[in-house]
Design a protein around this motif. Sequence first.
Motif, PDB file in Angstrom:
ATOM      1  N   ILE A  57       0.831  -1.198   0.000  1.00  0.00           N
ATOM      2  CA  ILE A  57       0.000   0.000   0.000  1.00  0.00           C
ATOM      3  C   ILE A  57       0.870   1.255   0.000  1.00  0.00           C
ATOM      4  O   ILE A  57       0.491   2.293  -0.540  1.00  0.00           O
ATOM      5  CB  ILE A  57      -0.960   0.009   1.216  1.00  0.00           C
ATOM      6  CG1 ILE A  57      -1.988   1.151   1.102  1.00  0.00           C
ATOM      7  CG2 ILE A  57      -0.202   0.103   2.531  1.00  0.00           C
ATOM      8  CD1 ILE A  57      -3.041   1.139   2.195  1.00  0.00           C
ATOM      9  N   VAL A  58       2.071   1.133   0.577  1.00  0.00           N
ATOM     10  CA  VAL A  58       3.007   2.260   0.627  1.00  0.00           C
ATOM     11  C   VAL A  58       3.954   2.258  -0.566  1.00  0.00           C
ATOM     12  O   VAL A  58       4.140   3.287  -1.225  1.00  0.00           O
ATOM     13  CB  VAL A  58       3.821   2.231   1.938  1.00  0.00           C
ATOM     14  CG1 VAL A  58       4.871   3.338   1.946  1.00  0.00           C
ATOM     15  CG2 VAL A  58       2.906   2.375   3.140  1.00  0.00           C
ATOM     16  N   THR A  59       4.559   1.091  -0.859  1.00  0.00           N
ATOM     17  CA  THR A  59       5.535   1.051  -1.955  1.00  0.00           C
ATOM     18  C   THR A  59       4.895   1.382  -3.296  1.00  0.00           C
ATOM     19  O   THR A  59       5.500   2.056  -4.126  1.00  0.00           O
ATOM     20  CB  THR A  59       6.219  -0.328  -2.027  1.00  0.00           C
ATOM     21  OG1 THR A  59       5.228  -1.365  -2.072  1.00  0.00           O
ATOM     22  CG2 THR A  59       7.119  -0.542  -0.821  1.00  0.00           C
ATOM     23  N   ASN A  60       3.665   0.922  -3.514  1.00  0.00           N
ATOM     24  CA  ASN A  60       2.987   1.255  -4.772  1.00  0.00           C
ATOM     25  C   ASN A  60       2.773   2.761  -4.908  1.00  0.00           C
ATOM     26  O   ASN A  60       2.961   3.338  -5.975  1.00  0.00           O
ATOM     27  CB  ASN A  60       1.637   0.538  -4.860  1.00  0.00           C
ATOM     28  CG  ASN A  60       1.795  -0.938  -5.173  1.00  0.00           C
ATOM     29  OD1 ASN A  60       2.825  -1.372  -5.661  1.00  0.00           O
ATOM     30  ND2 ASN A  60       0.773  -1.724  -4.872  1.00  0.00           N
ATOM     31  N   ALA A  61       2.356   3.400  -3.811  1.00  0.00           N
ATOM     32  CA  ALA A  61       2.109   4.841  -3.831  1.00  0.00           C
ATOM     33  C   ALA A  61       3.407   5.628  -3.994  1.00  0.00           C
ATOM     34  O   ALA A  61       3.409   6.737  -4.549  1.00  0.00           O
ATOM     35  CB  ALA A  61       1.392   5.268  -2.554  1.00  0.00           C
ATOM     36  N   ALA A  62       4.510   5.081  -3.514  1.00  0.00           N
ATOM     37  CA  ALA A  62       5.803   5.749  -3.663  1.00  0.00           C
ATOM     38  C   ALA A  62       6.345   5.612  -5.078  1.00  0.00           C
ATOM     39  O   ALA A  62       7.073   6.478  -5.568  1.00  0.00           O
ATOM     40  CB  ALA A  62       6.807   5.159  -2.669  1.00  0.00           C
ATOM     41  N   PHE A  63       5.945   4.537  -5.744  1.00  0.00           N
ATOM     42  CA  PHE A  63       6.501   4.199  -7.050  1.00  0.00           C
ATOM     43  C   PHE A  63       5.778   4.878  -8.210  1.00  0.00           C
ATOM     44  O   PHE A  63       6.395   5.293  -9.189  1.00  0.00           O
ATOM     45  CB  PHE A  63       6.451   2.678  -7.213  1.00  0.00           C
ATOM     46  CG  PHE A  63       6.878   2.172  -8.556  1.00  0.00           C
ATOM     47  CD1 PHE A  63       8.114   2.513  -9.094  1.00  0.00           C
ATOM     48  CD2 PHE A  63       6.047   1.342  -9.289  1.00  0.00           C
ATOM     49  CE1 PHE A  63       8.505   2.039 -10.341  1.00  0.00           C
ATOM     50  CE2 PHE A  63       6.440   0.858 -10.525  1.00  0.00           C
ATOM     51  CZ  PHE A  63       7.669   1.202 -11.047  1.00  0.00           C
TER      52      PHE A  63
END
Length: 328
Positions: free
Chosen positions: A104-110
């Motif tokens: 949920i975090v890594t996707n939003a950062a990417f």
Amino acid sequence: MTDSKTRNVIGTAAGAALSAMLLATALSAVAQSYPVRPVRIVVNVTAGGGVDTTARVVAQHLNSVFNQPFIIDNRTGAGGSIGIELVAKATPDGYTLLICSSGIVTNAAFRPMNYDPIRDFQPVGNLTSTPYIVVATPSLPVKSIKDLIALAKMKPGAVSYATSGVGSITHLGAALLPMLSGTKMLSVPYKGVADAYPAVIGGDVNWMIGAALSSLPLVKAGHLRALAVTSPKRSKALPDLPTVAESGLPGYEVVGWFGMFAPTGTPMALVEKLSAEAKRGLQRPDFARRAEAEATDILGSSPQELARVVKAELEIWRKVVAEAGIKP
């Protein structure tokens, strides 16, 4: 100030205080009666995996405590974002919840997403976490992270690492290592671990970050060499394997986690209640034994702690994506 103005100010303050008191009373009443109907727990991956298994353990406990069905709803698609977006847009009344991975975090950062992990969600608690393992091909003349960094400094751009899934936590975690060590290493992308592991085993690529569950059997069989765990502390399941941080790279930390969220605006009384019960549910002996075997730590953290983790990781991974030039 005139008497009339004074009365107006006092009246306004009293009205605001009364409204706050009534709201607090209403939320308290909701928390005491909650839930009065079935609750949906959205899981953004297919049934049978680690997130789904953890969610079902929590749901089973909540069923028994609250005497209402907590129903698992596997909503997959678009890399897990469909289920996440569904909860982001749900009514914040405690009847739609989300259990998902740190993706949920890594996707939003990417890449840009149709949700914001900070703005759109109220964290309930971090359920579990698991370290990854830095593994290398046995033919590489290194036995530690210090050796790997030294080799990379000696041969800039010659040392390579495999990534499985562009923008995944293992990709970003691998990219973080040369960034923090001030070295230049070559990133070699693969579609998934099924392709990445053979490449490292065969020596086509020098090293990679792998999940403990999938990489340990390969290490024990002698196909890969384990250099370090990526967690801030040594894993209880791997007490003899040092962390990356203690092996020459202070500040390095990469863990995968499963967290529970509610839509922003969900009453904190409900959030605190769910958080406490989710933590209790994870203490089941059968789940604890399985978690230990899979090098997984049971957390059951507070809403505040999960909020801190989300904020900190979003900042870190956005920086990694920008500095490493990682593109969707």
